[in-house]
Design a protein around this motif. Structure first.
Motif: not given
Length: 345
Positions: A273-298
């Motif tokens: 949890i510390l690693s996921l929130t250490s930058d104010g959650g910016a990296a997690f939020s950004s990657v989560l947004g990419e996950m939302g657009n993952s359709a068609g990746a396969t």
């Protein structure tokens, strides 16, 4: 006359040469035919044995089902360039994981595209996707969605599809039970691995964090309830997000003047949890947004990898392997009679 005599001798010499060539080539072609027959019989015997093992998972299916599945295996192998001796074990794994017989090859198609795009084996992809779908339920996530999210985690994190396939079983069941969406789980793994945490350790850390947050009475559960007023499962069920949950823990630690690590009983769990929130959650939020657009990746990864000489050679080899099996299948009744005579003798 002299010219005619010369031509006659040349013709006789040519005839003798043709005769010699015919005898020699006949022996050579007979040897080739014997080799093809031998390989075909051996290939069919292995194929038949593998398919019979598959049929042990379908005790109520008859000969017609055996024939249908055998044909589907051959067609699948030829279409995707997968050798039958790789297709059959993957089919066995899929059926044993609970994939229904009627749509097992739809599942296999997604798994093969994931395997090709993720540079791994078909059976590895089958294991990974079936683990996710079984944990979350097909009503909550499809095979294609699972594959897209895993491949997006590979693209955004420092991991491979094979590594994810070997570790996802550790954390997917508890994440699904608590109510953490799979896209949040893959985003978490992508962020942790991008920070240099090995895939196996990332999965273990996340499992520990979720276990502590989900179990009533733990240090993490008590800290979570102080700001959320309820446990993690209830919070997520009520419409809260996992991102809000982990950022709430970070805020709770800041308010108390301690590290997020101090809110957990296990250092590894707190570290996740510390690693996921250490930058104010910016990296997690950004990657989560990419996950939302993952359709068609396969499909995109598959199309990239399914081109060039290597892919063509794979299809040629698979088609030749199926041809050998079908040759052996035609010869099998005759060989069966011969072997019975030998056994009787």
């Amino acid at each position: 006359k002299k010219s005619l005599r010369g031509a006659s001798k040349k013709r006789e010499g040519f005839g003798k040469s043709v005769a010699k060539f015919g005898i020699a080539s006949g022996v050579a072609f007979a040897g080739v035919a014997a080799g093809v027959a031998g390989k075909g019989i051996s290939a069919f015997a292995d194929f038949e044995k593998g398919m019979k093992e598959v049929m042990t998972l379908l005790p109520d299916a008859g000969e017609e089902a055996f024939g249908d599945l055998s044909s589907q295996v051959k067609d699948f192998s030829k279409e995707f360039g997968v050798l039958p001796d790789k297709t059959i074990p993957a089919l066995y794994s899929a059926l044993s994981a609970g994939v229904p017989k009627d749509n097992v090859f739809e599942f296999m198609e997604v798994a093969q595209k994931a395997a090709k795009g993720g540079v791994t084996e078909l059976e590895t992809a089958v294991d990974a996707l079936s683990s996710v779908v079984n944990a979350y339920g097909l009503e909550n996530i499809s095979t294609a969605e699972s594959s897209d999210l895993l491949l997006t985690a590979v693209r955004l994190g420092k991991t491979t599809f094979e590594e994810l396939a070997g570790e996802i079983y550790k954390v997917a069941p508890i994440a699904a039970a608590v109510g953490v969406p799979f896209e949040n789980l893959t985003a978490s793994i992508a962020v942790l691995t991008s920070q240099g945490v090995p895939t196996a350790q990332s999965a273990t850390m996340l499992k520990g964090a979720l276990a502590e947050l989900a179990k009533e009475g733990t240090k993490a559960d008590q800290a979570f309830r102080q700001f959320a007023g309820e446990g993690l499962a209830g919070f997520l069920e009520g419409g809260g997000t996992f991102e809000e949950a982990i950022m709430g823990m970070a805020a709770q630690a800041e308010t108390a003047g301690v590290s997020v690590l101090d809110l957990f009983g296990s250092v590894e769990a707190g570290q996740a949890i510390l690693s996921l929130t250490s930058d104010g959650g910016a990296a997690f939020s950004s990657v989560l947004g990419e996950m939302g657009n993952s359709a068609g990746a396969t499909q995109a990864a598959f199309e990239t990898m399914d081109t060039g000489l290597s892919a063509s050679f794979d299809k040629i080899k698979a088609n030749l392997a199926v041809m050998a099996i079908e040759t052996g299948e035609r010869l099998a009744p005759h060989i069966a009679k011969a072997t019975q005579l030998i056994l009787d003798g």
